[in-house]
Design a protein around this motif. Structure first.
Motif, short mmCIF file in Angstrom:
data_model
loop_
_atom_site.label_atom_id
_atom_site.label_comp_id
_atom_site.label_asym_id
_atom_site.label_seq_id
_atom_site.Cartn_x
_atom_site.Cartn_y
_atom_site.Cartn_z
N ILE A 5 18.56 23.69 -82.16
CA ILE A 5 19.07 24.80 -82.97
C ILE A 5 17.92 25.50 -83.69
O ILE A 5 17.88 26.72 -83.76
CB ILE A 5 20.14 24.29 -83.96
CG1 ILE A 5 21.38 23.85 -83.20
CG2 ILE A 5 20.51 25.37 -84.97
CD1 ILE A 5 22.42 23.17 -84.05
N MET A 6 16.96 24.72 -84.18
CA MET A 6 15.81 25.31 -84.87
C MET A 6 14.96 26.13 -83.91
O MET A 6 14.52 27.23 -84.25
CB MET A 6 14.99 24.22 -85.54
CG MET A 6 15.68 23.60 -86.73
SD MET A 6 14.80 22.21 -87.45
CE MET A 6 13.25 22.93 -87.86
N THR A 8 15.95 27.51 -81.08
CA THR A 8 16.75 28.68 -80.70
C THR A 8 16.70 29.75 -81.78
O THR A 8 16.51 30.93 -81.51
CB THR A 8 18.20 28.27 -80.43
OG1 THR A 8 18.21 27.27 -79.43
CG2 THR A 8 19.02 29.44 -79.98
N PHE A 9 16.87 29.34 -83.03
CA PHE A 9 16.83 30.28 -84.14
C PHE A 9 15.46 30.93 -84.25
O PHE A 9 15.35 32.14 -84.45
CB PHE A 9 17.17 29.56 -85.45
CG PHE A 9 17.13 30.45 -86.65
CD1 PHE A 9 18.12 31.39 -86.86
CD2 PHE A 9 16.10 30.34 -87.56
CE1 PHE A 9 18.07 32.22 -87.97
CE2 PHE A 9 16.03 31.16 -88.66
CZ PHE A 9 17.03 32.11 -88.86
N THR A 13 14.86 34.87 -83.61
CA THR A 13 14.36 35.67 -84.72
C THR A 13 13.10 36.43 -84.33
O THR A 13 12.97 37.63 -84.62
CB THR A 13 14.06 34.77 -85.93
OG1 THR A 13 15.24 34.05 -86.27
CG2 THR A 13 13.61 35.58 -87.12
N SER A 62 16.35 32.33 -75.77
CA SER A 62 16.86 31.50 -76.87
C SER A 62 18.36 31.25 -76.71
O SER A 62 18.84 30.15 -76.97
CB SER A 62 16.56 32.14 -78.22
OG SER A 62 17.31 33.32 -78.40
N PHE A 66 19.97 27.59 -76.09
CA PHE A 66 20.98 27.07 -77.00
C PHE A 66 22.20 26.57 -76.23
O PHE A 66 22.70 25.48 -76.48
CB PHE A 66 21.39 28.16 -77.99
CG PHE A 66 22.44 27.72 -78.95
CD1 PHE A 66 22.16 26.83 -79.95
CD2 PHE A 66 23.73 28.20 -78.84
CE1 PHE A 66 23.13 26.41 -80.84
CE2 PHE A 66 24.72 27.80 -79.72
CZ PHE A 66 24.42 26.91 -80.73
#
Length: 70
Positions: A5-6, A8-9, A13, A62, A66
């Motif tokens: 998740i990190m 992907t974020f 971003t 991303s 995910f």
């Protein structure tokens, strides 16, 4: 799971920032008086387009990453 998740974020971003900065730069190029400087105007459009394309690729990667790790 938490690391995916990190990652992907982070990728999403960075990709969104690249795309948004490319779009803002294109708007700036069209509104500013760069049209008198033809070579600089052409090169700036190319670099902004490359930034937008790389940003879209990063966002797509991303999202795929995910959904692969859910």
């Amino acid at each position: 799971m938490e690391n995916s998740i990190m990652i992907t974020f982070f990728l999403g971003t960075i990709g969104a920032m690249l795309s948004l900065s490319g779009i803002i730069f294109l708007i700036y190029c069209f509104t500013y008086e760069m049209k008198n400087k033809k070579k600089l105007y052409k090169e700036s459009k190319i670099s902004a387009g490359i930034g937008i394309i790389i940003g879209i690729i990063m966002i797509t990667l991303s999202i795929l990453y995910f959904y692969k790790n859910i």
